[in-house]
Scaffold this motif. Structure first.
Motif, mmCIF file in Angstrom:
data_model
loop_
_atom_site.group_PDB
_atom_site.id
_atom_site.type_symbol
_atom_site.label_atom_id
_atom_site.label_comp_id
_atom_site.label_asym_id
_atom_site.label_seq_id
_atom_site.Cartn_x
_atom_site.Cartn_y
_atom_site.Cartn_z
ATOM 1 N N SER A 1 0.821 -1.195 0.000
ATOM 2 C CA SER A 1 0.000 0.000 0.000
ATOM 3 C C SER A 1 0.863 1.255 0.000
ATOM 4 O O SER A 1 1.718 1.416 0.865
ATOM 5 N N VAL A 2 0.652 2.074 -0.987
ATOM 6 C CA VAL A 2 1.383 3.333 -1.088
ATOM 7 C C VAL A 2 0.360 4.461 -1.060
ATOM 8 O O VAL A 2 -0.632 4.421 -1.779
ATOM 9 N N LYS A 3 0.614 5.426 -0.196
ATOM 10 C CA LYS A 3 -0.299 6.572 -0.138
ATOM 11 C C LYS A 3 0.439 7.787 -0.664
ATOM 12 O O LYS A 3 1.560 8.070 -0.228
ATOM 13 N N VAL A 4 -0.189 8.479 -1.557
ATOM 14 C CA VAL A 4 0.434 9.681 -2.106
ATOM 15 C C VAL A 4 -0.432 10.878 -1.719
ATOM 16 O O VAL A 4 -1.652 10.855 -1.907
ATOM 17 N N GLY A 5 0.183 11.871 -1.148
ATOM 18 C CA GLY A 5 -0.553 13.084 -0.795
ATOM 19 C C GLY A 5 -0.019 14.259 -1.599
ATOM 20 O O GLY A 5 1.192 14.465 -1.661
ATOM 21 N N TYR A 6 -0.912 14.974 -2.263
ATOM 22 C CA TYR A 6 -0.495 16.164 -3.019
ATOM 23 C C TYR A 6 -1.034 17.378 -2.275
ATOM 24 O O TYR A 6 -2.252 17.516 -2.143
ATOM 25 N N LYS A 7 -0.154 18.248 -1.802
ATOM 26 C CA LYS A 7 -0.640 19.511 -1.236
ATOM 27 C C LYS A 7 -0.704 20.501 -2.383
ATOM 28 O O LYS A 7 0.268 20.671 -3.126
ATOM 29 N N SER A 8 -1.850 21.153 -2.511
ATOM 30 C CA SER A 8 -2.010 22.051 -3.651
ATOM 31 C C SER A 8 -3.083 23.086 -3.350
ATOM 32 O O SER A 8 -4.027 22.822 -2.603
ATOM 33 N N ARG B 1 -5.673 14.470 -2.164
ATOM 34 C CA ARG B 1 -5.381 15.870 -2.489
ATOM 35 C C ARG B 1 -5.598 16.680 -1.211
ATOM 36 O O ARG B 1 -6.655 16.580 -0.585
ATOM 37 N N VAL B 2 -4.618 17.435 -0.786
ATOM 38 C CA VAL B 2 -4.766 18.230 0.432
ATOM 39 C C VAL B 2 -4.715 19.702 0.037
ATOM 40 O O VAL B 2 -3.727 20.154 -0.557
ATOM 41 N N TYR B 3 -5.782 20.406 0.365
ATOM 42 C CA TYR B 3 -5.810 21.824 -0.008
ATOM 43 C C TYR B 3 -4.906 22.627 0.910
ATOM 44 O O TYR B 3 -4.983 22.508 2.125
ATOM 45 N N VAL B 4 -4.003 23.418 0.357
ATOM 46 C CA VAL B 4 -3.218 24.345 1.184
ATOM 47 C C VAL B 4 -3.356 25.743 0.598
ATOM 48 O O VAL B 4 -3.510 25.913 -0.613
ATOM 49 N N ASN B 5 -3.293 26.705 1.474
ATOM 50 C CA ASN B 5 -3.477 28.075 1.034
ATOM 51 C C ASN B 5 -2.151 28.620 0.514
ATOM 52 O O ASN B 5 -1.406 29.255 1.225
ATOM 53 N N SER B 6 -1.815 28.284 -0.716
ATOM 54 C CA SER B 6 -0.571 28.796 -1.299
ATOM 55 C C SER B 6 -0.888 29.289 -2.705
ATOM 56 O O SER B 6 -2.055 29.393 -3.082
ATOM 57 N N SER B 7 0.157 29.536 -3.485
ATOM 58 C CA SER B 7 -0.095 30.096 -4.806
ATOM 59 C C SER B 7 -0.653 29.029 -5.767
ATOM 60 O O SER B 7 -0.005 28.000 -5.988
ATOM 61 N N PRO B 8 -1.830 29.281 -6.358
ATOM 62 C CA PRO B 8 -2.364 28.302 -7.315
ATOM 63 C C PRO B 8 -1.551 28.255 -8.605
ATOM 64 O O PRO B 8 -1.785 27.423 -9.464
ATOM 65 N N GLU B 9 -0.554 29.177 -8.713
ATOM 66 C CA GLU B 9 0.307 29.121 -9.904
ATOM 67 C C GLU B 9 1.106 27.824 -9.945
ATOM 68 O O GLU B 9 1.380 27.277 -10.997
ATOM 69 N N ASN B 10 1.508 27.347 -8.752
ATOM 70 C CA ASN B 10 2.207 26.054 -8.697
ATOM 71 C C ASN B 10 1.149 24.963 -8.677
ATOM 72 O O ASN B 10 0.296 24.964 -7.794
ATOM 73 N N PRO B 11 1.210 24.031 -9.622
ATOM 74 C CA PRO B 11 0.188 22.983 -9.594
ATOM 75 C C PRO B 11 0.223 22.193 -8.294
ATOM 76 O O PRO B 11 -0.802 21.821 -7.762
ATOM 77 N N SER C 1 3.562 20.345 -2.576
ATOM 78 C CA SER C 1 4.482 19.275 -2.171
ATOM 79 C C SER C 1 3.842 17.917 -2.447
ATOM 80 O O SER C 1 2.618 17.813 -2.600
ATOM 81 N N ILE C 2 4.691 16.899 -2.543
ATOM 82 C CA ILE C 2 4.196 15.528 -2.734
ATOM 83 C C ILE C 2 4.741 14.685 -1.588
ATOM 84 O O ILE C 2 5.942 14.724 -1.296
ATOM 85 N N GLN C 3 3.839 13.940 -0.960
ATOM 86 C CA GLN C 3 4.273 13.045 0.118
ATOM 87 C C GLN C 3 4.041 11.602 -0.332
ATOM 88 O O GLN C 3 2.988 11.288 -0.891
ATOM 89 N N VAL C 4 5.041 10.753 -0.141
ATOM 90 C CA VAL C 4 4.882 9.330 -0.476
ATOM 91 C C VAL C 4 5.032 8.531 0.807
ATOM 92 O O VAL C 4 6.017 8.684 1.534
ATOM 93 N N GLN C 5 4.043 7.706 1.098
ATOM 94 C CA GLN C 5 4.103 6.857 2.302
ATOM 95 C C GLN C 5 3.957 5.401 1.893
ATOM 96 O O GLN C 5 3.106 5.075 1.066
ATOM 97 N N ILE C 6 4.784 4.545 2.468
ATOM 98 C CA ILE C 6 4.622 3.097 2.243
ATOM 99 C C ILE C 6 4.232 2.479 3.584
ATOM 100 O O ILE C 6 4.930 2.663 4.590
#
Ligand code: NAI
Ligand code: HPV
Length: 631
Positions: A439-446, A495-505, A508-513
C-alpha cells in the motif's frame, strides 16, 4: 485542511523485501536488497533502451523522453551529422500502403521499412527489430505480435480511425502506446457513405454491370427517391454527423442514435437523437457509423432486423462486425431489407462465394471509405506526426491506450514528474522488510481545485520510481496502473488543499509506504509508515521531509541520510571522512525535532562512496543509523 481522496488501485502483495537490516546498516547502490516473492531484485537503477533524440540520456520511457523532447531540434541535427547516433535511428515498419507525405516525414526521423504483404508469421519475426509499426485496417496486431516484439516495439500507429484490429489490452500490458489518426479520413468516409446511399437507391452498380453485360434494362432498375425519406444515422460521431449534414442537404429527414453524443450537437444540424428501437423502426435508410466494440458486435441481427420497416435499406461504412451477416442475408431474402450497400465485412476480404457479397440486392466496395487521395495523404501525415512524437516521448493527443495530457499541462508538470519519480525511488530504497509493499499513499498539497490538477502522470511516475528499481518491468504512462495492479501494489491518492499560490500545480508531494520495516527507522512517521515528502524549488526537486524530520536537499546524484545525536561537530566529522576519500559533497542539510536530542543529516554526494567509507561513517559513535541511497 480539506482533503480529497482521488483514486486507488487494487491491493495485493508480492513486493516483499526479505531482509530487514536495521540500525547502522546501509544500502549500497548496487544489488543489496533482495525481494523474496516474485524473484524481484532491487537496483535496476540503470535504465533501458535508447532515446532517439539523446543517445546519452538514461532511458526512453514516455516520461524521461519528455525532458529531451524540448531539445529535439538540436538533437536531431546532431543525430543526422553523427554516424554513430544515426545508426540509433528508430526502425519504423509500415505494413500497409501509406501516403508519400507521411513516409517522407517518417524517413526524416527513422529508418522506414515498407513491407506490404507480410503474413502474420512474417510480421511476428520482423517486429522484434522495430520500434514502431504503422498499420491500416488490414494488419492484425495481435498479442503474439507484442510478445514477439520482446519489449522493443514502443508505438503502434493506426493510419485511420478504427483500432479494432489492434489488441489494445496486450499493447497496454506490454507498455506499447497505440495512436490513431482520427480526423483526416472523416470526410472521405462520409462521402463514401453518401455515394453508397445514392448509388444503392438508384441501382447504379447493378445497372452498370448489366450494361457491361450487353443489356439495356430500364424497367428493372427503377430506383427510390431520397428526398423526404427518413435516414437513421447509427453512431453520431465524426463520420455519422458529416453523413447527417450531407443527407439533410439531399432533403432527407435525419434522425440519429448515439448513447454518448451530446443532443445539442445533433440539434445544431437539425437532427433528433432517438432511442435505438425508434431509429431502426422508423427509418427508410439506416446508415451505420459506430465503432466495433463488444457492445456493438452483431448489434444488427435477426431480432433487430425484425423491428425494421419492411423494405429498409442499409448502408455500412463502419465495421462489418456490427452486422450479423447471416442474419442480413436472411433479412434480404425475406424482403425486410430491400437493399444493402456495404464497404466493410466481418472478414476482410470476404470469401469469394460469400452469399452476402453475391446477393443481387447488395452493393459492395472493398473497404474504400478512407480511400481518397486527399484522405490518404492526410491520414499518413497525421499518423507520421503522432508516431514520431511518440518515439520522441511526447504524449500524444491521439493516444488510444494512455491518458492524453495536453502539452501545456505537460510542460507545467515536468519538474513535478521528476520529483514524483525520485520520491518513489527513494521511498522503495528505504524498505527493509515487513509484509511486502502493498500500500502506497500519495498526498499532493495544492492550492488548486481538485478538478484542475491532473495527477495521472505523477502517479505513473511514483509507480515507476517504486517498481523499476525492484523488478524487470519497464514502466510508462501506458502500463503504470496495469503493472501496479499486477504486482499487487495499491496506490491511493489524496489531495490536500493548502493556502498557497495556485500558480504552482503542486506545493508538495508526500509518499508513504505502509506496513513495512525501514532500513532507516527515522524515515518512519508516527503512524509507522515510511514517509518522505518533496517539493520543487526553482525548478529542481528537493527532499523536504523524512519521517518527522524536516530537511532540504536537492534530489540529485546520491544521498546519505544519517540520524545522530544533535551535537556540535557532526557535520565536520562526516564531511572529513568523505573528503579523505575524495567524495565530493554537493549539499548538506540538518533537520531535528528537538534541540540537542536527535537530528537527521542529509548529505548529497557526487560520487558513490566505497564500502570502507560508508563503514567509517557508521562507526562514528554519535551516529545511530544511516543509509546510502541512489537517486
Ligand atoms: N470504411 C472506412 O474506410 C472507414 C470506416 N470508419 C469507421 O467508421 C466508424 C466511425 O468513425 P468516426 O465517426 O471517425 O468515429 P467517432 O468515434 O467519431 O464516432 C463513433 C460514434 O459512435 C458512437 N457509438 C459508440 N457506441 C455506440 C453504440 N452502441 N450505438 C450507437 N453509437 C455508438 C460514439 O459515441 C461516437 O459518437 C468507425 O467504426 C470507423 O472505424 C472510419 C473511417 C473510414
Ligand atoms: O479509418 C478507418 O477506420 C478505416 O476503416 C479506414 O481503413 P483503411 O485505413 O482504409 O484500411
Amino acid at each position: 485542511m480539506a482533503t480529497t481522496s482521488i483514486s486507488s488501485a487494487t491491493s495485493l502483495n508480492n513486493l516483499t523485501p526479505a531482509s530487514s537490516t536495521l540500525q547502522k546498516n546501509f544500502i549500497p547502490s548496487s544489488a543489496h536488497l533482495s525481494f523474496s516473492h516474485s524473484s524481484i531484485s532491487l537496483q535496476k537503477l540503470s535504465v533501458h533502451t535508447t532515446n532517439f533524440n539523446n543517445p546519452i540520456s538514461r532511458g526512453s520511457s514516455i516520461f524521461n523522453v519528455l525532458k529531451t523532447a524540448q531539445h529535439s531540434d538540436l538533437a536531431s541535427s546532431a543525430r543526422d551529422s553523427d554516424p554513430v547516433i544515426k545508426s540509433q535511428k528508430p526502425t519504423i515498419l509500415v505494413s500497409e500502403k501509406l501516403g508519400e507525405a507521411g513516409l517522407d516525414l517518417l524517413r526524416s526521423f527513422g529508418n522506414v521499412e515498407c513491407l506490404y504483404s507480410l503474413s502474420p508469421e512474417d510480421l511476428c519475426s520482423k517486429i522484434g527489430e522495430c520500434d514502431a509499426l504503422i498499420v491500416r485496417s488490414g494488419t492484425k496486431v495481435t498479442r503474439q505480435v507484442f510478445e514477439a516484439a520482446k519489449g522493443r516495439l514502443k508505438v503502434v500507429g493506426r493510419a485511420g480511425v478504427g483500432i479494432d484490429n489492434v489488441d489494445l489490452q496486450a499493447a497496454t500490458e506490454f507498455g506499447c502506446l497505440v495512436v490513431n489518426a482520427p480526423t483526416a479520413n472523416t470526410i472521405a468516409a462520409a462521402e463514401h457513405g453518401i455515394a453508397l446511399l445514392a448509388g444503392m437507391a438508384r441501382n447504379v452498380a447493378q445497372a452498370d454491370a448489366s450494361m457491361k453485360a450487353g443489356k439495356w434494362q430500364r424497367n428493372k432498375y427503377v430506383g427510390v427517391s431520397l428526398v423526404g425519406k427518413t435516414l437513421a444515422v447509427m453512431g453520431f460521431g465524426k463520420v455519422g454527423s458529416e453523413v447527417a449534414r450531407r443527407a439533410k442537404g439531399l432533403g432527407m429527414h435525419v434522425i440519429a442514435h448515439d448513447p454518448y453524443a451530446p443532443a445539442d450537437r445533433a440539434r445544431a444540424i437539425g437532427v433528433d437523437l432517438v432511442s435505438f428501437d425508434e431509429a431502426i423502426s422508423t427509418a427508410d435508410f439506416v446508415s451505420l457509423h459506430m465503432p466495433l466494440t463488444p457492445t456493438t458486435n452483431k448489434v444488427f441481427n435477426d431480432a433487430t432486423f425484425a423491428k425494421m420497416k419492411k423494405g429498409v435499406r442499409i448502408i455500412n461504412v463502419a465495421r462489418g462486425g456490427v452486422i450479423d451477416e447471416d442474419a442480413l442475408v436472411r433479412a434480404l431474402d425475406s424482403g425486410i431489407v430491400a437493399q444493402a450497400a456495404l464497404d466493410v465485412f466481418t472478414e476482410e476480404p470476404p470469401s469469394k462465394d460469400s452469399k452476402l457479397v453475391q446477393h443481387e440486392n447488395v452493393t459492395v466496395t472493398p473497404h474504400l471509405g478512407a480511400s481518397t487521395k486527399e484522405a490518404q495523404e492526410g491520414v499518413a501525415v497525421e499518423i507520421a506526426e503522432a508516431v514520431v512524437g511518440a518515439l520522441r516521448g511526447e504524449l500524444s493527443a491521439t493516444a488510444v491506450n494512455a491518458p492524453m495530457v495536453p502539452p501545456e499541462v505537460l510542460s507545467e508538470l515536468a519538474p513535478y514528474v521528476t520529483l514524483a519519480e525520485k520520491l518513489g525511488r527513494l521511498a522503495v530504497q528505504l524498505v527493509a522488510g515487513g509484509s511486502g509493499i502493498q500500500s502506497v499513499k500519495v498526498g499532493y498539497k495544492s492550492a488548486r481545485d481538485p478538478d484542475n490538477l491532473d495527477t495521472r502522470l505523477l502517479r505513473a511516475m511514483i509507480t515507476k520510481g517504486i517498481i523499476e528499481p525492484i523488478s524487470d518491468a519497464h514502466i510508462n504512462l501506458v502500463n503504470a496502473d496495469f503493472i501496479a495492479k499486477q504486482k499487487g501494489l495499491r496506490i491511493s491518492e489524496e489531495r490536500v488543499y493548502v493556502n498557497s499560490s495556485p500558480e504552482n500545480p503542486v506545493e508538495s508531494i508526500q509518499v508513504q509506504i505502509s506496513n513495512v520495516q525501514s532500513k532507516f527507522a527515522s524515515a518512519l512517521s508516527d503512524n509507522g509508515n515510511i514517509s518522505i515528502e518533496g517539493k520543487v524549488k526553482y525548478g529542481i526537486p528537493h527532499l523536504t521531509r523524512v519521517g518527522s524530520f524536516s530537511v532540504d536537499v536537492s534530489l540529485e546524484g546520491n544521498l546519505i541520510l544519517c540520524r545522530q545525536v544533535d551535537q556540535p561537530g557532526m557535520i565536520g566529522q562526516v564531511g572529513n571522512i568523505l573528503g579523505e576519500r575524495n567524495v565530493n559533497v554537493s549539499f548538506m542539510s540538518v533537520g531535528r525535532t528537538v534541540k540537542r536530542t536527535k537530528a537527521i543529516m542529509a548529505i548529497g554526494v557526487d560520487e558513490e562512496p566505497d564500502k570502507e567509507t560508508l563503514k567509517k561513517i557508521g562507526e562514528v559513535p554519535a551516529i545511530d543509523e544511516f543509509v546510502f541511497l541512489d537517486l
